[in-house]
Write an enzyme that holds these catalytic residues in place. Structure first.
Site, PDB file in Angstrom:
ATOM      1  NE  ARG A  38      49.751 -67.932  24.243  1.00  0.00           N
ATOM      2  CZ  ARG A  38      49.009 -68.780  23.534  1.00  0.00           C
ATOM      3  NH1 ARG A  38      48.365 -68.362  22.483  1.00  0.00           N
ATOM      4  NH2 ARG A  38      48.920 -70.037  23.899  1.00  0.00           N
ATOM      5  CE  LYS A  54      33.317 -69.687  26.763  1.00  0.00           C
ATOM      6  NZ  LYS A  54      34.253 -70.805  26.665  1.00  0.00           N
ATOM      7  N   GLY A 185      31.491 -83.068  18.196  1.00  0.00           N
ATOM      8  CA  GLY A 185      30.404 -82.385  18.903  1.00  0.00           C
ATOM      9  C   GLY A 185      30.686 -82.272  20.387  1.00  0.00           C
ATOM     10  CD  GLU A 191      32.065 -73.077  24.965  1.00  0.00           C
ATOM     11  OE1 GLU A 191      31.765 -73.280  26.142  1.00  0.00           O
ATOM     12  OE2 GLU A 191      33.148 -72.533  24.629  1.00  0.00           O
ATOM     13  CD  GLU A 207      30.763 -86.695  19.026  1.00  0.00           C
ATOM     14  OE1 GLU A 207      31.330 -85.608  19.141  1.00  0.00           O
ATOM     15  OE2 GLU A 207      31.308 -87.793  19.320  1.00  0.00           O
ATOM     16  CG  MET A 324      42.987 -80.991  28.606  1.00  0.00           C
ATOM     17  SD  MET A 324      43.418 -81.082  26.870  1.00  0.00           S
ATOM     18  CE  MET A 324      44.791 -82.228  26.928  1.00  0.00           C
ATOM     19  CG  HIS A 450      10.221 -65.810  45.358  1.00  0.00           C
ATOM     20  ND1 HIS A 450      10.017 -66.811  44.433  1.00  0.00           N
ATOM     21  CD2 HIS A 450       9.210 -64.915  45.190  1.00  0.00           C
ATOM     22  CE1 HIS A 450       8.904 -66.541  43.753  1.00  0.00           C
ATOM     23  NE2 HIS A 450       8.395 -65.398  44.184  1.00  0.00           N
TER      24      HIS A 450
HETATM   25  P1  FAD Z   1      47.845 -73.055  28.340  1.00  0.00           P
HETATM   26  O1  FAD Z   1      46.817 -72.064  28.664  1.00  0.00           O
HETATM   27  O2  FAD Z   1      47.800 -73.714  27.003  1.00  0.00           O
HETATM   28  O3  FAD Z   1      49.246 -72.315  28.517  1.00  0.00           O
HETATM   29  C1  FAD Z   1      50.452 -72.861  28.181  1.00  0.00           C
HETATM   30  C2  FAD Z   1      51.388 -71.750  27.753  1.00  0.00           C
HETATM   31  O4  FAD Z   1      52.710 -72.253  27.702  1.00  0.00           O
HETATM   32  C3  FAD Z   1      51.095 -71.187  26.375  1.00  0.00           C
HETATM   33  O5  FAD Z   1      50.871 -69.806  26.447  1.00  0.00           O
HETATM   34  C4  FAD Z   1      52.342 -71.509  25.572  1.00  0.00           C
HETATM   35  O6  FAD Z   1      52.686 -70.485  24.652  1.00  0.00           O
HETATM   36  C5  FAD Z   1      53.404 -71.658  26.634  1.00  0.00           C
HETATM   37  N1  FAD Z   1      54.517 -72.544  26.283  1.00  0.00           N
HETATM   38  C6  FAD Z   1      54.447 -73.800  25.795  1.00  0.00           C
HETATM   39  N2  FAD Z   1      55.670 -74.332  25.670  1.00  0.00           N
HETATM   40  C7  FAD Z   1      56.544 -73.377  26.099  1.00  0.00           C
HETATM   41  C8  FAD Z   1      57.949 -73.328  26.226  1.00  0.00           C
HETATM   42  N3  FAD Z   1      58.726 -74.372  25.916  1.00  0.00           N
HETATM   43  N4  FAD Z   1      58.512 -72.182  26.680  1.00  0.00           N
HETATM   44  C9  FAD Z   1      57.743 -71.120  27.023  1.00  0.00           C
HETATM   45  N5  FAD Z   1      56.408 -71.125  26.930  1.00  0.00           N
HETATM   46  C10 FAD Z   1      55.812 -72.241  26.482  1.00  0.00           C
HETATM   47  N6  FAD Z   1      38.585 -73.885  29.944  1.00  0.00           N
HETATM   48  C11 FAD Z   1      37.688 -73.474  30.855  1.00  0.00           C
HETATM   49  O7  FAD Z   1      37.834 -73.804  32.035  1.00  0.00           O
HETATM   50  N7  FAD Z   1      36.621 -72.686  30.512  1.00  0.00           N
HETATM   51  C12 FAD Z   1      36.423 -72.312  29.231  1.00  0.00           C
HETATM   52  O8  FAD Z   1      35.439 -71.606  28.947  1.00  0.00           O
HETATM   53  C13 FAD Z   1      37.332 -72.742  28.247  1.00  0.00           C
HETATM   54  N8  FAD Z   1      37.162 -72.371  26.967  1.00  0.00           N
HETATM   55  C14 FAD Z   1      38.062 -72.789  26.036  1.00  0.00           C
HETATM   56  C15 FAD Z   1      37.852 -72.419  24.717  1.00  0.00           C
HETATM   57  C16 FAD Z   1      38.748 -72.819  23.739  1.00  0.00           C
HETATM   58  C17 FAD Z   1      38.499 -72.408  22.306  1.00  0.00           C
HETATM   59  C18 FAD Z   1      39.893 -73.591  24.097  1.00  0.00           C
HETATM   60  C19 FAD Z   1      40.882 -74.026  23.048  1.00  0.00           C
HETATM   61  C20 FAD Z   1      40.104 -73.966  25.403  1.00  0.00           C
HETATM   62  C21 FAD Z   1      39.193 -73.573  26.392  1.00  0.00           C
HETATM   63  N9  FAD Z   1      39.358 -73.936  27.725  1.00  0.00           N
HETATM   64  C22 FAD Z   1      38.429 -73.538  28.654  1.00  0.00           C
HETATM   65  C23 FAD Z   1      40.497 -74.726  28.184  1.00  0.00           C
HETATM   66  C24 FAD Z   1      41.582 -73.826  28.803  1.00  0.00           C
HETATM   67  O9  FAD Z   1      41.964 -72.875  27.850  1.00  0.00           O
HETATM   68  C25 FAD Z   1      42.782 -74.667  29.228  1.00  0.00           C
HETATM   69  O10 FAD Z   1      42.367 -75.690  30.078  1.00  0.00           O
HETATM   70  C26 FAD Z   1      43.816 -73.801  29.958  1.00  0.00           C
HETATM   71  O11 FAD Z   1      44.254 -72.777  29.124  1.00  0.00           O
HETATM   72  C27 FAD Z   1      44.989 -74.660  30.407  1.00  0.00           C
HETATM   73  O12 FAD Z   1      45.965 -73.868  30.994  1.00  0.00           O
HETATM   74  P2  FAD Z   1      47.515 -74.258  30.944  1.00  0.00           P
HETATM   75  O13 FAD Z   1      48.217 -73.172  31.653  1.00  0.00           O
HETATM   76  O14 FAD Z   1      47.693 -75.648  31.372  1.00  0.00           O
HETATM   77  O15 FAD Z   1      47.891 -74.240  29.395  1.00  0.00           O
HETATM   78  P1  NAI Z   2      36.134 -82.810  23.429  1.00  0.00           P
HETATM   79  O1  NAI Z   2      36.922 -83.954  23.904  1.00  0.00           O
HETATM   80  O2  NAI Z   2      35.253 -82.071  24.346  1.00  0.00           O
HETATM   81  O3  NAI Z   2      35.199 -83.270  22.211  1.00  0.00           O
HETATM   82  C1  NAI Z   2      35.677 -83.892  21.055  1.00  0.00           C
HETATM   83  C2  NAI Z   2      34.532 -84.640  20.399  1.00  0.00           C
HETATM   84  O4  NAI Z   2      34.950 -85.054  19.109  1.00  0.00           O
HETATM   85  C3  NAI Z   2      34.126 -85.897  21.153  1.00  0.00           C
HETATM   86  O5  NAI Z   2      32.745 -85.867  21.407  1.00  0.00           O
HETATM   87  C4  NAI Z   2      34.549 -87.027  20.213  1.00  0.00           C
HETATM   88  O6  NAI Z   2      33.696 -88.141  20.295  1.00  0.00           O
HETATM   89  C5  NAI Z   2      34.471 -86.358  18.867  1.00  0.00           C
HETATM   90  N1  NAI Z   2      35.316 -86.959  17.829  1.00  0.00           N
HETATM   91  C6  NAI Z   2      36.601 -87.389  17.935  1.00  0.00           C
HETATM   92  N2  NAI Z   2      37.039 -87.851  16.757  1.00  0.00           N
HETATM   93  C7  NAI Z   2      36.034 -87.703  15.862  1.00  0.00           C
HETATM   94  C8  NAI Z   2      35.877 -88.000  14.461  1.00  0.00           C
HETATM   95  N3  NAI Z   2      36.871 -88.525  13.746  1.00  0.00           N
HETATM   96  N4  NAI Z   2      34.701 -87.735  13.865  1.00  0.00           N
HETATM   97  C9  NAI Z   2      33.687 -87.192  14.577  1.00  0.00           C
HETATM   98  N5  NAI Z   2      33.773 -86.887  15.906  1.00  0.00           N
HETATM   99  C10 NAI Z   2      34.938 -87.136  16.539  1.00  0.00           C
HETATM  100  O7  NAI Z   2      37.214 -81.842  22.741  1.00  0.00           O
HETATM  101  P2  NAI Z   2      37.111 -80.354  22.202  1.00  0.00           P
HETATM  102  O8  NAI Z   2      35.699 -79.963  22.000  1.00  0.00           O
HETATM  103  O9  NAI Z   2      38.051 -80.267  21.065  1.00  0.00           O
HETATM  104  O10 NAI Z   2      37.670 -79.517  23.417  1.00  0.00           O
HETATM  105  C11 NAI Z   2      38.996 -79.734  23.923  1.00  0.00           C
HETATM  106  C12 NAI Z   2      39.113 -79.352  25.358  1.00  0.00           C
HETATM  107  O11 NAI Z   2      38.985 -77.968  25.555  1.00  0.00           O
HETATM  108  C13 NAI Z   2      38.068 -80.043  26.197  1.00  0.00           C
HETATM  109  O12 NAI Z   2      38.710 -81.014  26.968  1.00  0.00           O
HETATM  110  C14 NAI Z   2      37.472 -78.992  27.049  1.00  0.00           C
HETATM  111  O13 NAI Z   2      37.626 -79.328  28.381  1.00  0.00           O
HETATM  112  C15 NAI Z   2      38.252 -77.718  26.741  1.00  0.00           C
HETATM  113  N6  NAI Z   2      37.286 -76.653  26.523  1.00  0.00           N
HETATM  114  C16 NAI Z   2      36.495 -76.249  27.553  1.00  0.00           C
HETATM  115  C17 NAI Z   2      35.528 -75.303  27.377  1.00  0.00           C
HETATM  116  C18 NAI Z   2      34.667 -74.924  28.511  1.00  0.00           C
HETATM  117  O14 NAI Z   2      34.999 -75.252  29.629  1.00  0.00           O
HETATM  118  N7  NAI Z   2      33.569 -74.234  28.288  1.00  0.00           N
HETATM  119  C19 NAI Z   2      35.321 -74.650  26.089  1.00  0.00           C
HETATM  120  C20 NAI Z   2      36.167 -75.167  25.072  1.00  0.00           C
HETATM  121  C21 NAI Z   2      37.121 -76.107  25.311  1.00  0.00           C
END
Ligand code: FAD
Ligand code: NAI
Length: 471
Positions: A38, A54, A185, A191, A207, A324, A450
């Protein structure tokens, strides 16, 4: 190929899983490299996930609160204006500070940071196409795959990150859309819908299921959440399937169908967020060169110690089983290094908290009522509303409740579910309680300061086996 530099362990992917694992390996005295394509460390979480979302959630909440919730607090404010550019800049600054911080920690712990795309050549060697051009090859006694996940696309709707967006577009919009549709949803949907609705967009969430929040969220809590978010201006269409999307015109059109038969309709908006889940990302990783298995959902198949069929190749984080979540990835990273170095590691998958950072926050750990019923477990329920908590009253933040589920026979805590201000911080106590096998009485007999919101936590525990004092 024999020129390849040798390592004890190589992490492919520098997200939360990869960077935490690499630092831990460095601390354990292992010779370690981390390959990230990246151009910045921290993966999805730091760059386009947890952290930027956040930042926007916090500042959009502040804006919304100043607009709508100051009068009754005795604060008269004048002209309140949104400066979206500055809000995005504040977000970028948080992200940059943290990703640079990880780079510093790599140096401190002797981790070689290789900037490029890694692909398996064979069971021990990884070829890296460097970001700055050229190739290199590295060799690992152990290799840990942590390539993360990507948005699951919606068939027929091409993502351009402007009109049809994923979460990555949703944290970087240049103006507030008049109307926004969100497919899904779940956590991302809610969020991001919160952020843009607070900033003035008319947002509708579609949803498929009969409840928001995804499957882990307790039904009672989900209903409560939906009520509160609706009051804030969000619109919901539950039990509704998006059957077709069309972004060929000016905006985006979605065809909707009631899940259990019923009327069809077409809805339109300027922007559509696709948030129907995420799937493992393994593009160009050369899995075929080593024969690592994937299941039907593309998750890389591993055993209890994160080993693939090739025992020195392990997989952790979003690209394998489990929730995830960043903190889940982090726990696995530490455990994987401990397996490599010491032969044993530990993650308690029963005690991984979930937090949704809406307002109020929703947080839970352990099992929900539906899961306990399905498993035939007899349980007691205790709950306490924030309306009866003194601190919530002084803060004028009385929405929500704490709910305990404990074993009917032993009183051991099986699940804790919270909706309310600071739920995301409070759930740590529930997680610790479950990790230590505590009963609800253990929590209720622990003195809580408290006036704090945490007293609602204590009293919910108390009401599980006895009666709460203040309700
Ligand atoms: P990633 O963070 O996806 O890291 C994988 C990395 O590998 C990437 O940087 C990618 O570029 C790199 N990569 C891939 N293939 C290769 C390759 N072949 N060579 C070199 N590099 C490579 N989780 C929470 O717990 N709290 C939250 O508040 C939260 N908010 C989220 C909000 C959003 C919008 C999203 C999308 C996700 C959120 N998550 C949250 C989920 C969280 O981001 C993931 O669970 C976490 O990042 C997973 O970590 P990872 O290291 O497995 O993968
Ligand atoms: P999600 O799995 O949480 O929600 C997807 C939703 O879409 C489900 O409720 C599902 O029923 C619905 N859906 C699926 N297909 C649909 C369709 N065709 N029409 C209408 N609804 C449909 O997945 P999301 O929100 O994309 O997040 C992905 C991952 O990222 C999650 O697993 C979550 O753990 C992680 N994440 C965590 C955060 C946190 O910890 N605060 C913040 C953001 C992401």
């Amino acid at each position: 190929a024999s020129e390849a530099k040798d390592y004890d362990v190589i992490f492919i992917g520098g997200g939360v899983a990869g960077y935490v694992g690499a630092i831990k390996a460095g601390q354990e005295g292992l010779k370690v490299a981390c390959i990230e394509k990246r151009g910045s460390l921290g993966g999805t979480c730091l760059n386009v996930g947890c952290i930027p979302s956040k930042s926007l959630l916090n500042n959009s909440h502040l804006y919304h609160q100043i607009l709508h919730d100051t009068k009754r607090r005795g604060i008269d404010v004048g002209d309140v204006k949104l400066n979206l550019k500055q809000m995005m800049k504040a977000k970028d600054e948080s992200v940059n500070g943290l990703t640079k911080g990880v780079e510093f920690l790599f140096k401190k712990n002797g981790v070689d940071y290789i900037k490029g795309h890694g692909a398996f050549v064979n069971e021990h060697e990884v070829a890296v196409s460097l970001i700055d051009g050229g190739q290199t090859q590295v060799k690992g006694k152990n290799i840990v795959v942590c390539t993360g996940s990507e948005t699951t696309p919606f068939p027929g709707l091409e993502i351009d990150e402007k009109k049809v967006i994923t979460s990555t577009g949703a944290i970087a919009l240049e103006e507030v859309p008049k109307k926004m549709l969100v497919i899904g949803g779940g956590i991302i949907g809610l969020e991001m819908a919160s952020v843009w609705s607070r900033l003035g967009s008319d947002v509708t969430v579609v949803e498929f299921l009969g409840q928001i929040g995804g499957p882990g969220m307790d039904v009672e809590i989900a209903k409560n959440t939906q009520k509160i978010l609706t009051r804030q201006g969000l619109k919901f269409k539950l039990n509704t399937k998006v059957t077709k999307g069309d972004a060929s015109g000016q905006g985006v059109k979605l065809d909707l169908e009631a899940a259990k038969g019923g009327k069809n309709e077409t809805v339109e908006a300027d922007v559509c967020l696709v948030a129907i889940g995420r799937r493992p990302y393994t593009d160009g990783l050369g899995l075929e060169n080593v024969g690592i298995e994937q299941d039907e959902r593309k998750r890389l198949v591993i055993d209890q110690e994160y080993r693939t069929k090739i025992p020195h190749i392990r997989v952790i984080g979003d690209c394998t089983f489990g929730p995830m979540l960043a903190h889940k990835a982090e726990e696995e990273a530490v455990a994987a290094v401990e397996y490599i170095k010491h032969g044993h590691g530990h993650v308690n998958y029963n005690a991984i908290p979930s937090v949704m950072y809406t307002n109020p926050e929703v947080a839970w750990v352990g099992q929900n009522e539906k899961e306990l019923k399905e498993a035939g477990v007899k349980y007691n329920v205790g709950s306490f509303p924030f309306t009866a908590n003194s601190r919530a009253k002084t803060n004028l933040e009385t929405d929500g409740m704490v709910k305990f589920l404990s074993d009917a026979e032993t009183d051991r805590i099986l699940g804790v579910h919270i909706i309310g201000a600071n739920a995301g911080e409070m759930i740590a106590e529930g997680t610790l309680a479950i990790e230590y096998g505590a009963s609800s009485e253990d929590v209720a007999r622990t003195c809580h300061a408290h006036p704090t919101l945490a007293e609602a936590f204590k009293e919910a525990a108390m009401s599980t086996y006895s009666k709460a004092i203040h309700y």
